[in-house]
Write a protein that holds these residues in place. Structure first.
Motif, PDB file in Angstrom:
ATOM      1  N   LEU A 101       9.710   4.062 -12.474  1.00 46.52           N
ATOM      2  CA  LEU A 101       8.363   3.506 -12.388  1.00 46.52           C
ATOM      3  C   LEU A 101       8.279   2.404 -11.327  1.00 46.52           C
ATOM      4  CD1 LEU A 101       7.410   3.322 -16.179  1.00 46.52           C
ATOM      5  CD2 LEU A 101       6.615   4.964 -14.471  1.00 46.52           C
ATOM      6  N   VAL A 102       9.308   1.556 -11.304  1.00 44.28           N
ATOM      7  CA  VAL A 102       9.333   0.498 -10.291  1.00 44.28           C
ATOM      8  C   VAL A 102       9.398   1.099  -8.889  1.00 44.28           C
ATOM      9  CG1 VAL A 102      10.699  -1.410  -9.363  1.00 44.28           C
ATOM     10  CG2 VAL A 102      10.318  -1.236 -11.820  1.00 44.28           C
ATOM     11  N   SER A 103      10.207   2.176  -8.752  1.00 45.99           N
ATOM     12  CA  SER A 103      10.306   2.838  -7.451  1.00 45.99           C
ATOM     13  C   SER A 103       8.969   3.453  -7.036  1.00 45.99           C
ATOM     14  CB  SER A 103      11.391   3.918  -7.505  1.00 45.99           C
ATOM     15  OG  SER A 103      11.458   4.622  -6.277  1.00 45.99           O
ATOM     16  N   ASP A 104       8.297   4.116  -8.032  1.00 46.27           N
ATOM     17  CA  ASP A 104       6.985   4.687  -7.721  1.00 46.27           C
ATOM     18  C   ASP A 104       5.993   3.592  -7.346  1.00 46.27           C
ATOM     19  OD1 ASP A 104       7.955   7.192  -8.233  1.00 46.27           O
ATOM     20  OD2 ASP A 104       7.252   7.236 -10.321  1.00 46.27           O
ATOM     21  N   LEU A 110       4.211   0.318  -0.808  1.00 44.51           N
ATOM     22  CA  LEU A 110       4.544   0.547   0.597  1.00 44.51           C
ATOM     23  C   LEU A 110       3.474   1.385   1.283  1.00 44.51           C
ATOM     24  CD1 LEU A 110       8.397   1.213   0.452  1.00 44.51           C
ATOM     25  CD2 LEU A 110       7.239  -0.774   1.447  1.00 44.51           C
ATOM     26  N   ALA A 111       2.989   2.423   0.569  1.00 46.84           N
ATOM     27  CA  ALA A 111       1.916   3.240   1.146  1.00 46.84           C
ATOM     28  C   ALA A 111       0.659   2.402   1.363  1.00 46.84           C
ATOM     29  CB  ALA A 111       1.614   4.426   0.229  1.00 46.84           C
ATOM     30  N   GLN A 112       0.390   1.514   0.378  1.00 47.65           N
ATOM     31  CA  GLN A 112      -0.766   0.631   0.534  1.00 47.65           C
ATOM     32  C   GLN A 112      -0.570  -0.320   1.722  1.00 47.65           C
ATOM     33  OE1 GLN A 112      -1.598  -1.623  -2.978  1.00 47.65           O
ATOM     34  NE2 GLN A 112      -3.467  -2.539  -2.155  1.00 47.65           N
ATOM     35  N   GLN A 117      -1.564  -1.825   7.134  1.00 48.88           N
ATOM     36  CA  GLN A 117      -1.086  -2.060   8.497  1.00 48.88           C
ATOM     37  C   GLN A 117      -1.856  -1.228   9.513  1.00 48.88           C
ATOM     38  OE1 GLN A 117       3.071  -1.309   8.995  1.00 48.88           O
ATOM     39  NE2 GLN A 117       3.131  -2.039  11.110  1.00 48.88           N
ATOM     40  N   VAL A 118      -2.097   0.064   9.141  1.00 49.53           N
ATOM     41  CA  VAL A 118      -2.889   0.918  10.036  1.00 49.53           C
ATOM     42  C   VAL A 118      -4.289   0.349  10.220  1.00 49.53           C
ATOM     43  CG1 VAL A 118      -3.921   3.208  10.276  1.00 49.53           C
ATOM     44  CG2 VAL A 118      -1.560   2.992   9.513  1.00 49.53           C
TER      45      VAL A 118
END
Length: 245
Positions: A101-104, A110-112, A117-118
């Motif tokens: 769960l922490v990894s997800d 990270l995706a956010q 960043q984009v």
């Protein structure tokens, strides 16, 4: 059973960790690694419980081979060790799920962050384009302001000058005066030419008159010389007559 439940769980919701090398797993088990994040349900505790359970099972098998009769106490210990092992396995499974769960959550974060960043890079690019456009507008406004100031300066200088009609009238008057002066100059030059010719004629007349006077004087002098010579001859004759008398 617990491991079977883990395997039967949907794989699309939980990502499996990368497989560990057997040597690394062995070193972790022997060194009882786990760290402070794995204090409960750690792999080292599972390994320790499994080792205790294996030792008890081996001891029970040895007792059965030696045909010792009192194995109830050992069976209770094996049952207790099995319960402890299952408990540690459940705790370890819970910790693994928590890690998943922490990894997800970390992947989602990270995706956010990547999306942010984009978006930030897009905003920076838009800001750069806007800055370039504003620079162009600023240069244009400065040019317009410079032209306006130059126009106002020229307009002020033009207001200090007389009107165009007045200037044109003065120019026409000056042109007429120039033409008049030119005509007077041409007339004066013609008159001067006539006077020059008259002067030359006068000088020629004076020269001729002077020449005539010189000739007349020469003639008169010759006459006087001749007269004086004749008078002297007459005087000589009278003197000779007187002497004779």
């Amino acid at each position: 059973k617990i491991m079977t439940d883990r395997q039967s769980a949907p794989t699309n919701s939980i990502k499996l960790p990368p497989p560990l090398d057997n040597e690394i797993l062995r070193e972790r088990i022997l060194n009882r690694e786990g760290g402070p994040s794995l204090m409960r349900g750690s792999l080292s505790k599972c390994a320790a419980r499994y080792r205790d359970f294996s030792e008890l099972v081996l001891a029970a098998s040895e007792q059965q081979s030696s045909k010792e009769c009192d194995t109830s106490a050992l069976a209770n210990e094996i049952e207790h060790a099995k319960d402890l092992l299952e408990r540690e396995i459940r705790l370890h499974d819970l910790e693994i799920r928590k890690l998943f769960l922490v990894s997800d959550a970390a992947d989602a974060e990270l995706a956010q962050y990547d999306a942010a960043q984009v978006q930030i890079e897009s905003s920076i690019s838009d800001c750069k384009d806007e800055i370039e456009e504003l620079k162009k507008q600023l240069a244009h406004e400065r040019k317009v302001r410079s032209n306006r100031e130059e126009y106002e300066t020229l307009a002020k200088m033009a207001r200090q000058r007389p009107a165009r009609r007045t200037t044109e009238k003065k120019l026409e008057a000056v042109k007429e005066e120039i033409e008049k002066i030119r005509a007077e100059d041409a007339l004066a030059m013609a008159e001067l030419d006539v006077r020059e010719k008259q002067f030359q004629l006068l000088m020629q007349s004076i020269f001729d008159l002077k020449s005539n006077l010189s000739e007349d004087l020469i003639k008169m002098k010759k006459k006087e010389d001749q007269k004086d010579a004749s008078d002297e001859d007459d005087g000589d004759i009278v003197g000779m007559e007187t002497e004779v008398l």
